[in-house]
Write an enzyme that holds these catalytic residues in place. Structure first.
Site, PDB file in Angstrom:
ATOM      1  N   ASN A  14       0.837  -1.212   0.000  1.00 17.29           N
ATOM      2  CA  ASN A  14       0.000   0.000   0.000  1.00 17.29           C
ATOM      3  C   ASN A  14       0.862   1.248   0.000  1.00 17.29           C
ATOM      4  O   ASN A  14       0.565   2.221  -0.691  1.00 17.29           O
ATOM      5  CB  ASN A  14      -0.954  -0.012   1.197  1.00 17.29           C
ATOM      6  CG  ASN A  14      -2.157  -0.884   0.944  1.00 17.29           C
ATOM      7  OD1 ASN A  14      -3.054  -0.510   0.201  1.00 17.29           O
ATOM      8  ND2 ASN A  14      -2.166  -2.075   1.530  1.00 17.29           N
ATOM      9  N   MET A  87       0.628  -2.328  12.390  1.00 18.94           N
ATOM     10  CA  MET A  87       0.000  -3.374  13.214  1.00 18.94           C
ATOM     11  C   MET A  87      -0.053  -3.029  14.705  1.00 18.94           C
ATOM     12  O   MET A  87      -0.059  -3.925  15.547  1.00 18.94           O
ATOM     13  CB  MET A  87       0.734  -4.707  13.011  1.00 18.94           C
ATOM     14  CG  MET A  87       0.755  -5.173  11.568  1.00 18.94           C
ATOM     15  SD  MET A  87      -0.905  -5.260  10.834  1.00 18.94           S
ATOM     16  CE  MET A  87      -1.506  -6.726  11.647  1.00 18.94           C
ATOM     17  N   ARG A  88      -0.059  -1.747  15.027  1.00 10.79           N
ATOM     18  CA  ARG A  88      -0.133  -1.315  16.437  1.00 10.79           C
ATOM     19  C   ARG A  88      -1.361  -0.459  16.637  1.00 10.79           C
ATOM     20  O   ARG A  88      -1.814   0.209  15.701  1.00 10.79           O
ATOM     21  CB  ARG A  88       1.104  -0.507  16.816  1.00 10.79           C
ATOM     22  CG  ARG A  88       2.406  -1.147  16.457  1.00 10.79           C
ATOM     23  CD  ARG A  88       2.670  -2.360  17.302  1.00 10.79           C
ATOM     24  NE  ARG A  88       4.018  -2.871  17.061  1.00 10.79           N
ATOM     25  CZ  ARG A  88       4.529  -3.909  17.699  1.00 10.79           C
ATOM     26  NH1 ARG A  88       3.823  -4.560  18.605  1.00 10.79           N
ATOM     27  NH2 ARG A  88       5.754  -4.329  17.427  1.00 10.79           N
ATOM     28  N   ASN A 104      -6.697   5.171   8.141  1.00 13.85           N
ATOM     29  CA  ASN A 104      -6.290   3.759   8.092  1.00 13.85           C
ATOM     30  C   ASN A 104      -7.052   3.069   6.971  1.00 13.85           C
ATOM     31  O   ASN A 104      -8.137   3.497   6.594  1.00 13.85           O
ATOM     32  CB  ASN A 104      -6.624   3.093   9.441  1.00 13.85           C
ATOM     33  CG  ASN A 104      -6.203   1.643   9.492  1.00 13.85           C
ATOM     34  OD1 ASN A 104      -5.094   1.291   9.049  1.00 13.85           O
ATOM     35  ND2 ASN A 104      -7.058   0.781   9.993  1.00 13.85           N
ATOM     36  N   HIS A 106      -8.579  -0.772   5.946  1.00 15.20           N
ATOM     37  CA  HIS A 106      -8.894  -2.069   6.556  1.00 15.20           C
ATOM     38  C   HIS A 106      -9.485  -2.978   5.481  1.00 15.20           C
ATOM     39  O   HIS A 106     -10.381  -2.545   4.737  1.00 15.20           O
ATOM     40  CB  HIS A 106      -9.886  -1.874   7.707  1.00 15.20           C
ATOM     41  CG  HIS A 106     -10.126  -3.132   8.462  1.00 15.20           C
ATOM     42  ND1 HIS A 106      -9.201  -3.643   9.360  1.00 15.20           N
ATOM     43  CD2 HIS A 106     -11.144  -4.030   8.423  1.00 15.20           C
ATOM     44  CE1 HIS A 106      -9.665  -4.783   9.846  1.00 15.20           C
ATOM     45  NE2 HIS A 106     -10.842  -5.042   9.297  1.00 15.20           N
TER      46      HIS A 106
HETATM   47  C1  GRF Z   1      -3.346  -4.540   4.052  1.00 16.76           C
HETATM   48  O1  GRF Z   1      -4.204  -5.583   3.666  1.00 16.76           O
HETATM   49  C2  GRF Z   1      -4.065  -3.576   4.950  1.00 16.76           C
HETATM   50  O2  GRF Z   1      -5.416  -3.448   4.659  1.00 16.76           O
HETATM   51  C3  GRF Z   1      -3.893  -4.231   6.296  1.00 16.76           C
HETATM   52  O3  GRF Z   1      -2.584  -4.746   6.278  1.00 16.76           O
HETATM   53  C4  GRF Z   1      -2.217  -5.046   4.944  1.00 16.76           C
HETATM   54  C5  GRF Z   1      -0.915  -4.361   4.675  1.00 16.76           C
HETATM   55  O4  GRF Z   1      -0.319  -4.777   3.482  1.00 16.76           O
HETATM   56  N1  GRF Z   1      -4.173  -3.286   7.351  1.00 16.76           N
HETATM   57  P1  GRF Z   1       0.952  -4.006   2.883  1.00 16.76           P
HETATM   58  O5  GRF Z   1       2.024  -3.994   3.973  1.00 16.76           O
HETATM   59  O6  GRF Z   1       0.519  -2.628   2.500  1.00 16.76           O
HETATM   60  O7  GRF Z   1       1.380  -4.825   1.706  1.00 16.76           O
END
Ligand code: GRF
Length: 198
Positions: A14, A87-88, A104, A106
């Site tokens: 992303n 992830m926090r 964010n 999701h």
């Molecule tokens: C994505 O699926 C996002 O929606 C979730 O974690 C993943 C992150 O993927 N929160 P990346 O690190 O951007 O490849």
């Protein structure tokens, strides 16, 4: 021009999609911050010449990470903080300090399946419509005001891997679009503020 910083913990697809779209705009990605020393996203940022910071995270002292991150974010005067696979869970102090500026993504149609393993849980459900949500971050778990949602009708025969590919493809087009739209809006507000002599 407006700027954002991305907070990410992992692969960074992303982040890459956002950085690519912003490179074609008049906005900028001022920094990439990660809580994981070996997160591939750090190398991706370095390859793109975007300042990359690793900040150690201690779950018993969450504010230590947040204080260091805040110094960087304020120093760079970023307009928007983009969580992309971060992830926090941020503390309420951090959320209030950057009120309305943290977003964010999701990988489910919120309010369905907040929290971890959202794609797996969506896949295991009987929901025929799956998708992705971009939202402002508040003190709840994936519960802040929704900015954008994009859904697709799944084939019930599709494998988990096929669904993951579809979800990520939507993320990579939706998130950069939303980030650019928000930065455009922030830029407009800045121009209006300047014209008003603020
Ligand atoms: C994505 O699926 C996002 O929606 C979730 O974690 C993943 C992150 O993927 N929160 P990346 O690190 O951007 O490849």
């Amino acid at each position: 021009m407006a700027s954002c910083a991305v907070l990410a913990s992992g692969t960074g697809t992303n982040f890459e999609a956002i950085a690519a779209r912003i490179a074609d705009s008049n906005h900028s990605v001022a920094a990439l911050l990660s809580d994981r020393r070996n997160a591939p996203v750090l190398k991706k940022a370095q390859a793109l010449m975007i300042p990359a910071y690793f900040i150690p995270y201690d779950r018993n002292r969450r504010t230590t990470f947040e204080q260091a991150a805040s110094i960087i974010l304020r120093g760079l005067r970023v307009d928007l903080i983009v969580l992309a696979g971060f992830m926090r869970i941020l503390t309420s102090q951090m959320i209030e300090a950057f009120d309305g500026k943290i977003i964010n993504i999701h990988p489910s149609l919120l309010p369905d399946f907040p929290g971890t393993h959202a794609i797996e849980r969506s896949y295991a459900s009987d929901h025929e419509e799956l998708g992705v949500t971009v939202h402002f971050v508040d003190n709840g778990l994936d519960s802040g005001p929704v900015i954008a949602r994009q859904s697709f009708r799944r084939s019930m025969e599709a494998s988990l891997e096929e669904i993951e590919i579809e979800v990520h493809a939507i993320e990579h087009s939706l998130y950069p679009k939303v980030v650019i739209e928000l930065l455009d809006r922030i830029e407009q507000e800045k121009l209006i503020g300047m014209a008003a002599g603020e």
